[in-house]
Design a protein around this motif. Structure first.
Motif: not given
Ligand code: MN
Ligand code: GTP
Ligand code: MN
Ligand code: MN
Ligand code: MN
Ligand code: MN
Length: 202
Positions: A77, A141, A137
């Motif tokens: 991710e 993030e 991401d």
């Molecule tokens: Mn996450």
């Protein structure tokens, strides 16, 4: 064992705890900064959404995946590349310090599992490319991957400056302890950098 530290097996018995796994990926390199300062090693960290520096990785659910499967999923991710991390790369587990320590309203305790994995310089470049483009991401993030400057410049910047930034959890000591243990920096260099980073923040 150091305070807050526990074995992997004991940690996995804590089924009411939350678990997170993070990894320090690093490689050797022959490249030189300005054609004269050997960089020696590339160590990857990330700028997180909260402006703090940390290692790639995240929350895992041991009831549904092994720690290493969860970490590998988080890496996909956050980095956009499958970097398989195995039990052999495991370093330690410890409780995240809670703030305040006895708060009754806080959520369940968090156990932090840490790994280090040596890869090839070419893989580092692939990770950086994917992390800045195809990683799910990216820009959310994770704001970007960063390399840790392990050298000191003439003006005593470099490693010391990097250490003076703000880190998530105990990521800063995970970095420092790993660099020492793996002999990526000497104790003397580290001592000088730590002292000078304290001066910068004073
Ligand atoms: Mn996450
Ligand atoms: P979500 O997908 O939003 O759940 O995030 P995540 O799964 O990627 O979790 P994250 O990487 O933020 O890690 C979870 C928790 O572990 C954080 O809230 C921090 O408390 C802690 N943490 C994050 N990065 C590090 C790190 O590099 N070192 C240590 N020791 N702790 C970290
Ligand atoms: Mn230039
Ligand atoms: Mn994540
Ligand atoms: Mn994460
Ligand atoms: Mn997650």
């Amino acid at each position: 064992m150091a305070s807050g530290q526990l074995s992997r097996d004991k940690a996995l018995e804590c089924s009411s705890s939350r678990h997170a796994c993070h990894v320090m990926l690093y490689s050797d390199t022959a490249s030189q900064l300005f054609g004269r300062t050997p960089i020696k090693h590339i160590v990857l960290m990330q700028m997180r959404f909260d402006g703090l520096l940390g290692f790639p990785g995240g929350l895992v659910d041991p009831s549904e995946e092994t720690l290493e499967e969860g970490l590998t999923r988080e890496l996909l991710e956050e980095l956009g590349v499958a970097v398989p991390v195995s039990v052999e790369d495991y370093v330690e587990s410890r409780f995240a310090p809670s703030h305040p320590p006895t708060s009754s309203s806080s959520s369940s305790p968090l156990i932090l599992h840490f790994y280090v994995k040596k890869i090839e310089e070419e893989q580092i470049r692939e990770i950086e490319k994917a992390a800045a483009s195809t990683a799910a991401d990216h820009g959310l993030e994770v704001l970007g991957m960063v390399r840790v400057p392990l050298y000191s410049t003439k003006s005593h910047a470099g490693f010391s400056c990097f250490l003076s930034h703000s880190f998530i959890g105990n990521a800063r000591s995970q970095l420092v302890d790993s660099l020492l243990r793996l002999h990526l920096v000497s104790p003397g260099e580290l001592r000088r950098a730590l002292r000078s980073s304290q001066r910068m923040n004073a």
